[in-house]
Design an enzyme around this catalytic site. Structure first.
Site, short mmCIF file in Angstrom:
data_model
loop_
_atom_site.label_atom_id
_atom_site.label_comp_id
_atom_site.label_asym_id
_atom_site.label_seq_id
_atom_site.Cartn_x
_atom_site.Cartn_y
_atom_site.Cartn_z
N ASN A 11 0.89 -1.18 -0.01
CA ASN A 11 0.06 0.03 -0.03
C ASN A 11 0.98 1.14 0.04
OD1 ASN A 11 -1.88 2.08 0.52
ND2 ASN A 11 -2.19 1.41 2.69
N LYS A 13 0.09 4.33 -0.17
CA LYS A 13 -0.70 5.50 0.25
C LYS A 13 -0.57 6.41 -0.67
CE LYS A 13 0.21 3.34 4.90
NZ LYS A 13 0.21 3.60 6.10
N HIS A 98 -9.73 0.86 4.88
CA HIS A 98 -8.13 1.32 5.51
C HIS A 98 -8.59 2.21 6.85
CE1 HIS A 98 -4.02 2.34 6.37
NE2 HIS A 98 -3.82 1.26 5.85
N GLU A 100 -7.09 4.51 7.98
CA GLU A 100 -6.62 5.86 7.58
C GLU A 100 -8.02 6.57 6.91
OE1 GLU A 100 -2.74 5.41 5.53
OE2 GLU A 100 -2.03 4.97 7.28
N GLU A 169 -5.40 -5.24 10.55
CA GLU A 169 -4.41 -4.15 10.71
C GLU A 169 -4.93 -3.35 11.97
OE1 GLU A 169 -2.59 -3.22 6.77
OE2 GLU A 169 -4.07 -1.79 7.29
N GLY A 175 2.19 2.46 10.57
CA GLY A 175 3.06 3.37 10.56
C GLY A 175 3.62 3.97 11.60
N SER A 212 3.37 -2.13 10.19
CA SER A 212 4.85 -1.89 10.39
C SER A 212 5.43 -3.14 10.14
CB SER A 212 5.13 -1.52 11.77
OG SER A 212 4.46 -0.41 11.88
C1 PEP Z 1 -0.79 -0.07 5.81
O1 PEP Z 1 -0.80 1.19 5.44
O2 PEP Z 1 -1.76 -0.60 5.53
C2 PEP Z 1 0.21 -0.39 6.76
C3 PEP Z 1 0.12 -1.44 7.36
O3 PEP Z 1 1.31 0.34 6.98
P1 PEP Z 1 2.53 0.20 7.77
O4 PEP Z 1 3.14 -1.07 7.08
O5 PEP Z 1 3.47 1.57 7.33
O6 PEP Z 1 2.50 0.26 9.11
#
Ligand code: PEP
Length: 250
Positions: A11, A13, A98, A100, A169, A175, A212
Site C-alpha cells: 500500500n 498510500k 483502511h 486511515e 490491521e 505506520g 509495520s
Molecule cells: C498500511 O498502510 O496498511 C500499513 C500496514 O502501513 P505500515 O506497514 O507502514 O504500518
C-alpha cells in the site's frame, strides 16, 4: 495457511508520482522477475499511478489494486473515483476500509457498500479491519473485529469467499514501527477466522496481517498458521524491502 495462496500487498498510500512509480516498477522487476510459486503479489499505488504501474508491470506476475473506490457508479461526486474507472486503469482489486480512511469518516456501512460495488465490478477487495490501542487495552479486540467483519460479510455471498481478502490491521501498529508480535497477530487472525465461519467456509478465506511489517519481521509473522500474507505500507515503498517481504512468503 493450508490450501490458501499467500498474498503480499504493498500500500503506497499518498506516495509516488507516475515517474517515481515507473522507476519503482523497473527496480522491482529487475530485483524479482518471478516469485516463489503460488505467491500473489499486489501493488496498490495512488489513483494517478494506477495506469503507469499497470503498464510498467505488464507481463510480470504481480497485479495492481486501488486504495479505495467510490460506492457510486458515476455522478455528481466531486473528487471520487469509481470501480469501473480504476478497472479501466488496470486495477483488478482495491483496498477498502483502511483505518486511515475510517479515521476520515468511513463507517462500517460505507465500507460494506464499497465491498459490494467492488465485487460486482470484478475487483477483488482487500478489506481492512482492526482495533485501536484503547480498544485493545480495554479487552474488546475480539468484539470490535467481529462487528467490523460481520458488517462486511453481510454483503458477501458464500461463493465469493475466494474473491475477498481480509487484512487484520491493528490501528496502533500502522505506520508506528510497532509491529504486533506473531502471537498477538495469530490470536487475532484466528479469532477473525472463527467469526467468519458463521457466514462462509472460513478455511478458504485469506486473512493478512498489516502493521509495520518489515523484511526483519515478515518471516516470523508469515509462519503463523492462520496468517496468509501481509499488507505492507512503508516497507513497500522501496522495491528491495518489498521484494524481501515477498521472498519471506515463499
Ligand atoms: C498500511 O498502510 O496498511 C500499513 C500496514 O502501513 P505500515 O506497514 O507502514 O504500518
Amino acid at each position: 495457511m493450508v490450501g490458501r495462496r499467500p498474498l503480499i500487498a504493498g500500500n503506497w498510500k499518498m506516495h509516488k508520482t507516475p515517474a517515481e512509480a515507473r522507476e519503482w516498477c523497473a527496480g522491482f522487476r529487475t530485483r524479482l522477475p518471478s516469485f516463489p510459486p503460488g505467491v500473489d503479489v499486489v501493488v496498490c499505488p495512488p489513483f494517478t499511478a494506477l495506469e503507469p504501474v499497470s503498464t510498467a508491470l505488464r507481463g510480470h506476475p504481480s497485479w495492481v489494486a486501488a486504495q479505495t473506490i467510490s460506492d457510486q457508479p458515476s455522478g455528481p461526486y466531486t473528487g471520487e473515483i469509481s470501480a469501473s474507472m480504476v478497472f479501466s486503469c488496470g486495477a483488478r482489486g482495491t483496498i477498502l476500509g483502511h483505518s486511515e480512511r475510517r479515521a476520515m469518516g468511513e463507517t462500517d456501512e460505507m465500507v460494506a457498500a464499497r465491498v459490494r460495488v467492488a465485487l460486482d465490478a470484478g475487483l477483488r477487495p482487500i478489506i481492512c479491519i482492526g482495533e485501536s490501542l484503547a480498544e485493545r487495552e480495554s479487552g474488546v479486540t475480539t468484539e470490535v473485529l467481529t462487528a467490523q467483519l460481520e458488517s462486511i460479510l453481510a454483503v458477501v455471498h458464500e461463493n465469493e469467499v475466494d474473491r475477498i481478502v481480509i487484512a487484520y490491521e491493528p490501528i496502533w501498529a500502522i505506520g508506528t514501527g510497532r509491529t504486533a508480535t506473531p502471537e498477538m497477530a495469530q490470536v487475532a487472525v484466528a479469532d477473525i477466522r472463527i467469526a467468519a465461519a458463521a457466514r462462509l467456509d472460513a478455511s478458504r478465506l485469506r486473512i493478512l496481517y498489516g502493521g509495520s511489517v518489515t523484511p526483519a519481521t515478515a518471516r516470523e509473522l508469515l509462519v503463523s498458521p492462520d496468517i496468509d500474507g501481509a499488507l505492507v505500507g512503508g516497507a513497500s515503498l522501496d522495491p528491495e524491502s518489498f521484494a524481501m517481504i515477498v521472498e519471506a512468503a515463499g
